[in-house]
Design an enzyme around this catalytic site. Structure first.
Site, PDB file in Angstrom:
ATOM      1  N   ASP A  87     -46.389 -27.753  52.757  1.00 43.00           N
ATOM      2  CA  ASP A  87     -46.082 -26.449  52.180  1.00 43.00           C
ATOM      3  C   ASP A  87     -47.389 -25.648  52.071  1.00 43.00           C
ATOM      4  O   ASP A  87     -48.478 -26.219  52.169  1.00 43.00           O
ATOM      5  CB  ASP A  87     -45.458 -26.694  50.802  1.00 43.00           C
ATOM      6  CG  ASP A  87     -45.279 -25.428  50.017  1.00 43.00           C
ATOM      7  OD1 ASP A  87     -44.713 -24.467  50.572  1.00 43.00           O
ATOM      8  OD2 ASP A  87     -45.726 -25.399  48.842  1.00 43.00           O
TER       9      ASP A  87
ATOM     10  N   THR B 244     -43.561 -22.900  55.560  1.00 47.85           N
ATOM     11  CA  THR B 244     -43.622 -22.068  54.353  1.00 47.85           C
ATOM     12  C   THR B 244     -42.501 -21.030  54.299  1.00 47.85           C
ATOM     13  O   THR B 244     -42.240 -20.341  55.293  1.00 47.85           O
ATOM     14  CB  THR B 244     -45.021 -21.396  54.243  1.00 47.85           C
ATOM     15  OG1 THR B 244     -45.077 -20.559  53.098  1.00 47.85           O
ATOM     16  CG2 THR B 244     -45.373 -20.597  55.482  1.00 47.85           C
TER      17      THR B 244
ATOM     18  N   ASP C  56     -51.040 -20.719  44.048  1.00 50.99           N
ATOM     19  CA  ASP C  56     -49.770 -19.981  44.013  1.00 50.99           C
ATOM     20  C   ASP C  56     -49.763 -18.998  42.845  1.00 50.99           C
ATOM     21  O   ASP C  56     -48.721 -18.546  42.413  1.00 50.99           O
ATOM     22  CB  ASP C  56     -48.610 -20.982  43.870  1.00 50.99           C
ATOM     23  CG  ASP C  56     -47.269 -20.372  44.223  1.00 50.99           C
ATOM     24  OD1 ASP C  56     -47.244 -19.264  44.793  1.00 50.99           O
ATOM     25  OD2 ASP C  56     -46.239 -20.993  43.923  1.00 50.99           O
TER      26      ASP C  56
ATOM     27  N   ASP D 180     -48.108 -22.375  49.690  1.00 52.97           N
ATOM     28  CA  ASP D 180     -48.463 -21.923  48.335  1.00 52.97           C
ATOM     29  C   ASP D 180     -48.244 -23.043  47.307  1.00 52.97           C
ATOM     30  O   ASP D 180     -47.153 -23.589  47.192  1.00 52.97           O
ATOM     31  CB  ASP D 180     -47.644 -20.687  47.959  1.00 52.97           C
ATOM     32  CG  ASP D 180     -47.896 -19.534  48.933  1.00 52.97           C
ATOM     33  OD1 ASP D 180     -49.015 -19.457  49.485  1.00 52.97           O
ATOM     34  OD2 ASP D 180     -46.970 -18.733  49.155  1.00 52.97           O
TER      35      ASP D 180
ATOM     36  N   ASP E 283     -44.882 -28.667  46.468  1.00 57.06           N
ATOM     37  CA  ASP E 283     -44.918 -28.554  45.010  1.00 57.06           C
ATOM     38  C   ASP E 283     -43.585 -28.145  44.402  1.00 57.06           C
ATOM     39  O   ASP E 283     -43.523 -27.858  43.210  1.00 57.06           O
ATOM     40  CB  ASP E 283     -46.010 -27.557  44.579  1.00 57.06           C
ATOM     41  CG  ASP E 283     -45.661 -26.125  44.940  1.00 57.06           C
ATOM     42  OD1 ASP E 283     -45.212 -25.897  46.091  1.00 57.06           O
ATOM     43  OD2 ASP E 283     -45.818 -25.235  44.093  1.00 57.06           O
TER      44      ASP E 283
ATOM     45  N   TYR F  47     -46.846 -12.952  45.876  1.00 58.50           N
ATOM     46  CA  TYR F  47     -46.660 -12.749  47.310  1.00 58.50           C
ATOM     47  C   TYR F  47     -47.932 -12.184  47.919  1.00 58.50           C
ATOM     48  O   TYR F  47     -48.297 -11.042  47.648  1.00 58.50           O
ATOM     49  CB  TYR F  47     -45.482 -11.818  47.553  1.00 58.50           C
ATOM     50  CG  TYR F  47     -44.178 -12.382  47.034  1.00 58.50           C
ATOM     51  CD1 TYR F  47     -43.379 -13.170  47.851  1.00 58.50           C
ATOM     52  CD2 TYR F  47     -43.764 -12.136  45.730  1.00 58.50           C
ATOM     53  CE1 TYR F  47     -42.186 -13.707  47.381  1.00 58.50           C
ATOM     54  CE2 TYR F  47     -42.580 -12.675  45.250  1.00 58.50           C
ATOM     55  CZ  TYR F  47     -41.797 -13.458  46.084  1.00 58.50           C
ATOM     56  OH  TYR F  47     -40.630 -13.989  45.616  1.00 58.50           O
TER      57      TYR F  47
HETATM   58 MG   LIG Z   1     -45.104 -24.124  47.253  1.00 60.00          MG
END
Ligand SMILES: [Mg+2]
Length: 199
Positions: free
Chosen positions: A15, A58, A23, A17, A141, A27
């Site tokens: 992944d 992603t 993260d 972010d 995550d 955006y």
């Molecule tokens: Mg993520």
């Protein structure tokens, strides 16, 4: 014979972010707003030494939501790859999903198998690269990352970075599927794989 002398037959799906990069900023629409975690280069180098293909998968619903365009995202990803290569690491391919059903930008405002936990992005990688799913991994995550990995037949690791701590403590007890491992961060995941699943 070194590992690099043979073609990798295994893959790691990462992944973006909360996994290789923070993260915290929502955006990301500008290359200048993008940065890696300080340990990402080391983690990617360790995983590469174990003979894995490395892919980014992603969800980027910001495109469907009208927050940024595919061209802006490509510029962010160019910066991401530049930073990764600056660390002496590399990624084999970046796959992203621009879709979100209730978005406002056509043709991306639809349900689509490319949006994790759908496995459209996995299938794209599978068509281009030869590897064994049962010896491959998904690291992320969020629940959607773990569900993506399970749906694709991969081993899974949940990280506690990004959204992971909240997921682990508040949400995971109710999940219908669970990750194979829970690890502090991407570097911890890389050491786990290097120690027990490297060859
Ligand atoms: Mg993520």
């Amino acid at each position: 014979m070194t590992v690099n002398a043979t073609k990798p037959q295994r893959s790691i799906f990462l992944d973006r972010d909360g996994t290789i990069s923070p993260d915290e900023y929502g955006y990301i629409d500008h290359p200048e707003g993008y940065s890696l975690y300080h340990y990402t280069g080391e983690a990617l180098r360790l995983l590469r030494e174990c003979g894995f293909y490395l892919f980014i998968v992603t969800n980027q619903s910001g495109i469907a939501r009208g927050y940024f365009t595919p061209e802006q995202l490509e510029r962010v990803h160019a910066r991401m790859l530049e930073l990764i290569r600056g660390e002496g690491a590399d990624i084999d391919a970046v796959f992203y999903s621009p879709y979100f059903k209730t978005g406002i930008i056509e043709p991306y405002n639809i349900d689509h198998e490319d949006r994790k936990p759908g496995i459209g992005l996995y299938q794209k990688a599978r068509r281009r690269y030869s590897f064994r799913p049962e010896q491959s991994w998904m690291i992320g995550d969020r629940y959607t990352d773990i569900a993506f990995g399970k749906n694709a037949g991969l081993r899974t690791i949940l990280l506690l970075t990004g959204n992971g701590k909240k997921e682990f403590y508040e949400e995971m007890p109710d999940w219908d599927i669970k990750p194979d491992f829970v690890v502090q961060d991407l570097l911890g995941a890389a050491y786990l794989i290097k120690e027990y699943f490297c060859r």
